[in-house]
Design an enzyme around this catalytic site. Structure first.
Site, PDB file in Angstrom:
ATOM      1  N   ARG A   1       0.837  -1.225   0.000  1.00 55.98           N
ATOM      2  CA  ARG A   1       0.000   0.000   0.000  1.00 55.98           C
ATOM      3  C   ARG A   1       0.863   1.264   0.000  1.00 55.98           C
ATOM      4  O   ARG A   1       0.468   2.294   0.538  1.00 55.98           O
ATOM      5  CB  ARG A   1      -0.961   0.056   1.200  1.00 55.98           C
ATOM      6  CG  ARG A   1      -1.885  -1.114   1.335  1.00 55.98           C
ATOM      7  CD  ARG A   1      -2.929  -1.200   0.234  1.00 55.98           C
ATOM      8  NE  ARG A   1      -3.721  -2.385   0.434  1.00 55.98           N
ATOM      9  CZ  ARG A   1      -3.358  -3.601   0.012  1.00 55.98           C
ATOM     10  NH1 ARG A   1      -2.232  -3.768  -0.681  1.00 55.98           N
ATOM     11  NH2 ARG A   1      -4.103  -4.651   0.241  1.00 55.98           N
TER      12      ARG A   1
ATOM     13  N   SER B   1     -10.942  -1.011   4.811  1.00 55.27           N
ATOM     14  CA  SER B   1     -10.158  -1.237   6.034  1.00 55.27           C
ATOM     15  C   SER B   1      -9.749   0.110   6.623  1.00 55.27           C
ATOM     16  O   SER B   1      -9.068   0.886   5.966  1.00 55.27           O
ATOM     17  CB  SER B   1      -8.893  -2.036   5.713  1.00 55.27           C
ATOM     18  OG  SER B   1      -9.256  -3.261   5.129  1.00 55.27           O
TER      19      SER B   1
ATOM     20  N   GLU C   1      -5.436   3.438   8.056  1.00 54.06           N
ATOM     21  CA  GLU C   1      -5.056   3.259   6.652  1.00 54.06           C
ATOM     22  C   GLU C   1      -5.775   4.318   5.815  1.00 54.06           C
ATOM     23  O   GLU C   1      -5.262   4.791   4.802  1.00 54.06           O
ATOM     24  CB  GLU C   1      -5.461   1.846   6.197  1.00 54.06           C
ATOM     25  CG  GLU C   1      -5.382   1.666   4.720  1.00 54.06           C
ATOM     26  CD  GLU C   1      -5.082   0.249   4.278  1.00 54.06           C
ATOM     27  OE1 GLU C   1      -4.802  -0.618   5.112  1.00 54.06           O
ATOM     28  OE2 GLU C   1      -5.118   0.031   3.059  1.00 54.06           O
TER      29      GLU C   1
HETATM   30  C1  LIG Z   1     -15.525  -1.471   0.617  1.00 49.63           C
HETATM   31  C2  LIG Z   1     -14.086  -1.159   0.308  1.00 49.63           C
HETATM   32  C3  LIG Z   1     -13.197  -2.198   0.053  1.00 49.63           C
HETATM   33  C4  LIG Z   1     -11.855  -1.927  -0.261  1.00 49.63           C
HETATM   34  N1  LIG Z   1     -11.019  -2.975  -0.516  1.00 49.63           N
HETATM   35  C5  LIG Z   1      -9.724  -2.734  -0.842  1.00 49.63           C
HETATM   36  C6  LIG Z   1      -8.844  -3.820  -1.151  1.00 49.63           C
HETATM   37  O1  LIG Z   1      -9.227  -4.990  -1.179  1.00 49.63           O
HETATM   38  N2  LIG Z   1      -7.556  -3.519  -1.451  1.00 49.63           N
HETATM   39  C7  LIG Z   1      -7.086  -2.232  -1.458  1.00 49.63           C
HETATM   40  O2  LIG Z   1      -5.906  -2.027  -1.754  1.00 49.63           O
HETATM   41  N3  LIG Z   1      -7.904  -1.188  -1.164  1.00 49.63           N
HETATM   42  C8  LIG Z   1      -9.203  -1.406  -0.860  1.00 49.63           C
HETATM   43  N4  LIG Z   1     -10.028  -0.356  -0.555  1.00 49.63           N
HETATM   44  C9  LIG Z   1      -9.487   1.017  -0.505  1.00 49.63           C
HETATM   45  C10 LIG Z   1      -9.664   1.827  -1.820  1.00 49.63           C
HETATM   46  O3  LIG Z   1     -10.616   1.226  -2.651  1.00 49.63           O
HETATM   47  C11 LIG Z   1      -8.344   1.968  -2.563  1.00 49.63           C
HETATM   48  O4  LIG Z   1      -7.397   2.631  -1.768  1.00 49.63           O
HETATM   49  C12 LIG Z   1      -8.525   2.734  -3.886  1.00 49.63           C
HETATM   50  O5  LIG Z   1      -7.343   2.679  -4.661  1.00 49.63           O
HETATM   51  C13 LIG Z   1      -8.898   4.196  -3.685  1.00 49.63           C
HETATM   52  O6  LIG Z   1      -9.276   4.687  -4.938  1.00 49.63           O
HETATM   53  P1  LIG Z   1     -10.058   6.050  -5.119  1.00 49.63           P
HETATM   54  O7  LIG Z   1     -10.144   6.326  -6.574  1.00 49.63           O
HETATM   55  O8  LIG Z   1     -11.340   5.996  -4.388  1.00 49.63           O
HETATM   56  O9  LIG Z   1      -9.042   7.079  -4.456  1.00 49.63           O
HETATM   57  P2  LIG Z   1      -9.266   8.187  -3.347  1.00 49.63           P
HETATM   58  O10 LIG Z   1      -9.702   7.540  -2.080  1.00 49.63           O
HETATM   59  O11 LIG Z   1     -10.105   9.270  -3.882  1.00 49.63           O
HETATM   60  O12 LIG Z   1      -7.771   8.714  -3.195  1.00 49.63           O
HETATM   61  C14 LIG Z   1      -6.758   7.885  -2.646  1.00 49.63           C
HETATM   62  C15 LIG Z   1      -5.419   8.618  -2.763  1.00 49.63           C
HETATM   63  O13 LIG Z   1      -5.042   8.683  -4.134  1.00 49.63           O
HETATM   64  C16 LIG Z   1      -4.805  10.050  -4.514  1.00 49.63           C
HETATM   65  N5  LIG Z   1      -5.233  10.186  -5.912  1.00 49.63           N
HETATM   66  C17 LIG Z   1      -6.431   9.846  -6.439  1.00 49.63           C
HETATM   67  N6  LIG Z   1      -6.429  10.038  -7.775  1.00 49.63           N
HETATM   68  C18 LIG Z   1      -5.209  10.541  -8.091  1.00 49.63           C
HETATM   69  C19 LIG Z   1      -4.592  10.963  -9.312  1.00 49.63           C
HETATM   70  N7  LIG Z   1      -5.200  10.871 -10.494  1.00 49.63           N
HETATM   71  N8  LIG Z   1      -3.338  11.447  -9.242  1.00 49.63           N
HETATM   72  C20 LIG Z   1      -2.675  11.526  -8.071  1.00 49.63           C
HETATM   73  N9  LIG Z   1      -3.199  11.140  -6.888  1.00 49.63           N
HETATM   74  C21 LIG Z   1      -4.443  10.656  -6.906  1.00 49.63           C
HETATM   75  C22 LIG Z   1      -5.617  10.878  -3.554  1.00 49.63           C
HETATM   76  O14 LIG Z   1      -5.092  12.186  -3.416  1.00 49.63           O
HETATM   77  C23 LIG Z   1      -5.462  10.066  -2.274  1.00 49.63           C
HETATM   78  O15 LIG Z   1      -4.240  10.373  -1.661  1.00 49.63           O
HETATM   79  C24 LIG Z   1     -11.385  -0.590  -0.272  1.00 49.63           C
HETATM   80  C25 LIG Z   1     -12.289   0.462  -0.022  1.00 49.63           C
HETATM   81  C26 LIG Z   1     -13.623   0.186   0.250  1.00 49.63           C
HETATM   82  C27 LIG Z   1     -14.577   1.317   0.486  1.00 49.63           C
END
Ligand SMILES: Cc1cc2nc3c(=O)[nH]c(=O)nc-3n(C[C@H](O)[C@H](O)[C@H](O)COP(=O)(O)OP(=O)(O)OC[C@H]3O[C@@H](n4cnc5c(N)ncnc54)[C@H](O)[C@@H]3O)c2cc1C
Length: 333
Positions: free
Chosen positions: A162, A229, A328
């Site tokens: 991560r 998480s 996290e």
């Molecule tokens: C129900 C649930 C289950 C999940 N299961 C998992 C799992 O199994 N494994 C796992 O790894 N994660 C999991 N996650 C966490 C999450 O899905 C991941 O961290 C995912 O990558 C976040 O994506 P997002 O687009 O929503 O990013 P955001 O939450 O919007 O942003 C995350 C980070 O990325 C940065 N960011 C976003 N887009 C860009 C861009 N284009 N350029 C630069 N920085 C950027 C943001 O500034 C922030 O720091 C889960 C979340 C939920 C709600």
């Protein structure tokens, strides 16, 4: 390009915190992004994806940026390996569905992870024994400091659990697209607990199995707000682990041995042992099926509810086991 002031972020964070930002900008292409007059925008700037790893702790005084770069291009060279370029605003699971539909192996274990492609490259998302780093070969960004486009190889992204180089320079790089490498040759990875023996006749079959398992364990963000998480699994020294065993009073402590004599203990187990499963604070609640997840149980939870529940969990786990849990989920202040 879309620009809105005093914008409601509720639909853009999976925790469904009812917060607003001073300014919201959604761009459709790299050209639109680079043509922005960043100096004139309310500060701070924060780029988000699907908001699935974020906790907004209140209204955001600056500018929220969001990508709608949504192209997916296949570079078919007739080889076993197929390079795929995906825009940062592509919904991650839509991409995985598409790749599996084309019979391409590599991303199937990462099915149903919420969020978008850009964030997957920041977070090095992982599940069922596979991480984003296993299929990425390059990341294209806009460097806000140098004001120029740049590209990084997967090695330069310095991926870890991560973790990535992007987290070391928060806010500097805006990811616009990623280059992935998928395989036409079957490459099922089924060693992770729960996946042994599943139908591996195609990536779509493995995807189906992964989705089934995930649905039984994790809340669907469309139905119940959460950010997945909430805490990291703590990695502790052998000496601290001995203290955990003492505090467990005969209960077997689940753990994983790591290099260098360190031990990883599941945060979910520690939280459960402290009696937090189902515990509520205002509208926030520890998820009954998985205590590592805090949910917006009432749909009306405030950031203060989540923060107070987080504080209580950290204090209890520390008091009983001497371990400090760290979130996290990224807290946006
Ligand atoms: C129900 C649930 C289950 C999940 N299961 C998992 C799992 O199994 N494994 C796992 O790894 N994660 C999991 N996650 C966490 C999450 O899905 C991941 O961290 C995912 O990558 C976040 O994506 P997002 O687009 O929503 O990013 P955001 O939450 O919007 O942003 C995350 C980070 O990325 C940065 N960011 C976003 N887009 C860009 C861009 N284009 N350029 C630069 N920085 C950027 C943001 O500034 C922030 O720091 C889960 C979340 C939920 C709600």
């Amino acid at each position: 390009m879309r620009k809105e002031l005093n914008f409601d972020l509720t639909p853009l964070n999976t925790f469904r915190m009812k917060v607003r930002c001073a300014c919201f900008i959604e761009y459709d292409s790299e050209e639109e992004l680079t043509s922005l007059d960043f100096e004139s925008l309310p500060k701070p700037l924060k780029h988000i994806g699907g908001g699935s790893n974020l906790l907004f702790t209140g209204d955001f005084p600056g500018t929220i940026l969001h990508s709608r770069i949504r192209h997916v291009k296949y570079v078919d060279l007739g080889l076993d390996e197929v390079p795929v370029i995906a825009g940062s605003g592509v919904v991650w699971d839509k991409l995985v569905e598409e790749l599996c539909g084309h019979g391409l192996w590599g991303a199937e274990n990462l099915s149903l992870i919420p969020g978008e492609v850009g964030a997957a490259a920041v977070q090095n998302i992982g599940a069922y024994g596979v991480e984003f780093k296993d299929i990425v070969t390059g990341v294209v960004c806009y460097d806000l400091k140098e004001r120029r486009k740049c590209k990084f190889t997967a090695a330069e992204c310095a991926y870890g659990y991560r973790e990535s180089m992007f987290k070391e320079f928060p806010g500097r790089y805006i990811i616009t697209s990623v280059l992935l490498r998928l395989s036409r040759k079957p490459r099922p990875r089924l060693s992770y607990k729960g996946l042994e023996g599943v139908d591996a006749s195609s990536p779509a079959a493995v995807r189906e199995a992964v989705i089934k398992i995930r649905r039984s364990k994790l809340p669907d963000p469309e139905e119940l707000g959460s950010a997945g998480s909430f805490f990291k699994n703590p990695v502790i020294s052998a000496m601290d682990f001995a203290k955990v065993i003492d505090a467990a009073q005969g209960e077997a402590v689940p753990h994983f041995l790591l290099e260098g004599g360190f031990v990883k203990v599941p945060a979910a187990w520690l939280i459960d042992q402290c009696g937090f499963k189902g515990e509520k604070e205002g509208g926030a609640q520890v998820y009954e099926k998985q205590p590592l997840v805090i949910v917006n149980g009432s749909g009306e939870a405030s950031p203060a509810d989540v923060l107070e529940l987080e504080r209580r969990i950290i204090a209890s786990v520390h008091e009983r086991f001497g371990i400090t849990l760290h979130p996290e989920v990224e807290h946006i202040i």
